[in-house]
Each structure stands twice: as C-alpha cells, then as structure tokens.
Design a protein around this motif. Structure first.
Motif, mmCIF file in Angstrom:
data_model
loop_
_atom_site.group_PDB
_atom_site.id
_atom_site.type_symbol
_atom_site.label_atom_id
_atom_site.label_comp_id
_atom_site.label_asym_id
_atom_site.label_seq_id
_atom_site.Cartn_x
_atom_site.Cartn_y
_atom_site.Cartn_z
ATOM 1 N N THR A 170 5.142 13.134 9.110
ATOM 2 C CA THR A 170 4.292 12.177 9.811
ATOM 3 C C THR A 170 3.159 12.923 10.512
ATOM 4 O O THR A 170 3.335 14.077 10.894
ATOM 5 C CB THR A 170 5.088 11.357 10.850
ATOM 6 N N PRO A 171 2.015 12.274 10.677
ATOM 7 C CA PRO A 171 0.885 12.936 11.333
ATOM 8 C C PRO A 171 1.252 13.418 12.741
ATOM 9 O O PRO A 171 1.918 12.716 13.497
ATOM 10 C CB PRO A 171 -0.183 11.848 11.399
ATOM 11 N N ILE A 210 5.020 10.160 5.145
ATOM 12 C CA ILE A 210 5.363 10.535 3.772
ATOM 13 C C ILE A 210 6.826 10.991 3.718
ATOM 14 O O ILE A 210 7.140 12.063 4.245
ATOM 15 C CB ILE A 210 4.471 11.675 3.265
ATOM 16 N N THR A 231 3.503 7.880 0.023
ATOM 17 C CA THR A 231 2.631 7.766 1.182
ATOM 18 C C THR A 231 2.523 6.302 1.582
ATOM 19 O O THR A 231 2.278 5.440 0.740
ATOM 20 C CB THR A 231 1.223 8.316 0.852
ATOM 21 N N ASN A 232 2.712 6.032 2.883
ATOM 22 C CA ASN A 232 2.552 4.675 3.387
ATOM 23 C C ASN A 232 1.105 4.499 3.834
ATOM 24 O O ASN A 232 0.703 4.985 4.886
ATOM 25 C CB ASN A 232 3.507 4.412 4.562
ATOM 26 N N GLY A 233 0.322 3.801 3.040
ATOM 27 C CA GLY A 233 -1.076 3.559 3.351
ATOM 28 C C GLY A 233 -1.300 2.307 4.171
ATOM 29 O O GLY A 233 -2.426 1.978 4.515
ATOM 30 N N HIS A 284 2.713 4.448 9.495
ATOM 31 C CA HIS A 284 1.392 4.535 8.873
ATOM 32 C C HIS A 284 1.067 5.999 8.582
ATOM 33 O O HIS A 284 1.208 6.853 9.448
ATOM 34 C CB HIS A 284 0.343 3.935 9.810
ATOM 35 N N ARG A 285 0.662 6.276 7.361
ATOM 36 C CA ARG A 285 0.340 7.614 6.857
ATOM 37 C C ARG A 285 1.526 8.578 6.851
ATOM 38 O O ARG A 285 1.376 9.767 6.752
ATOM 39 C CB ARG A 285 -0.847 8.228 7.597
ATOM 40 N N HIS A 331 0.808 -1.230 0.000
ATOM 41 C CA HIS A 331 0.000 0.000 0.000
ATOM 42 C C HIS A 331 0.838 1.276 0.000
ATOM 43 O O HIS A 331 0.510 2.237 0.695
ATOM 44 C CB HIS A 331 -0.990 0.003 1.164
#
Length: 84
Positions: free
Chosen positions: A50-51, A78, A23-25, A75-76, A6
């Motif tokens: 990162t978020p 970039i 992007t790591n989905g 996760h999520r 992903h």
C-alpha cells in the motif's frame, strides 16, 4: 476477476514460480476474487503493498478455481500473490 471496480491484474511466470498482482484503481476498498485456470495450485503467500506503508502479509482463501482476498485492498493497494 470480481470483487470491485477498476481492478487491474497482472500475471507473470518465471520457471516454476508464478506471481499475480492486482492493483485496486478504485477509490473504494476492494476484496478481489481471481479465477484461476483448472489445476493451478494455491498460493504460498500473499503480501499487501500500500502507498506509504511497509509491505505486510495479507490473508486469502483458496476456493476450487479461485483465490479470494480476505484483507481489504485500499485505493492503489496491491496484493502480490506468489506460488510454485
């Protein structure tokens, strides 16, 4: 591209400047490996987004025809790769 499931890549060119973001989905961390066209130069710098965190430098290794992230992308997350 390899290094995890992903992964979503976007490539942009502006004049002589190139930008690649991945992007790591996936829910799992990844270490993306992006295969580049022949003759493409290596990146000038890589920034990990990162978020809920400040952008920070990220490490990568340039192999003939590929860039491999040395920093795990959560996760999520970039990694933004830029070069001329």
């Amino acid at each position: 591209m390899t290094g995890g499931p992903h992964l979503i890549a976007q490539f942009a060119e502006a004049g002589s400047r190139f930008r690649l973001v991945v992007t790591n989905g996936s829910a799992d961390p990844a270490r993306p490996i992006v295969h580049l066209p022949a003759g493409m130069p290596g990146p000038d710098h890589v920034t990990l987004l990162t978020p809920l965190a400040e952008p920070r430098p990220a490490a990568c290794v340039l192999f003939p025809g590929a860039i491999e992230a040395q920093t795990e992308v959560p996760h999520r997350g970039i990694p933004a790769v830029e070069w001329n």
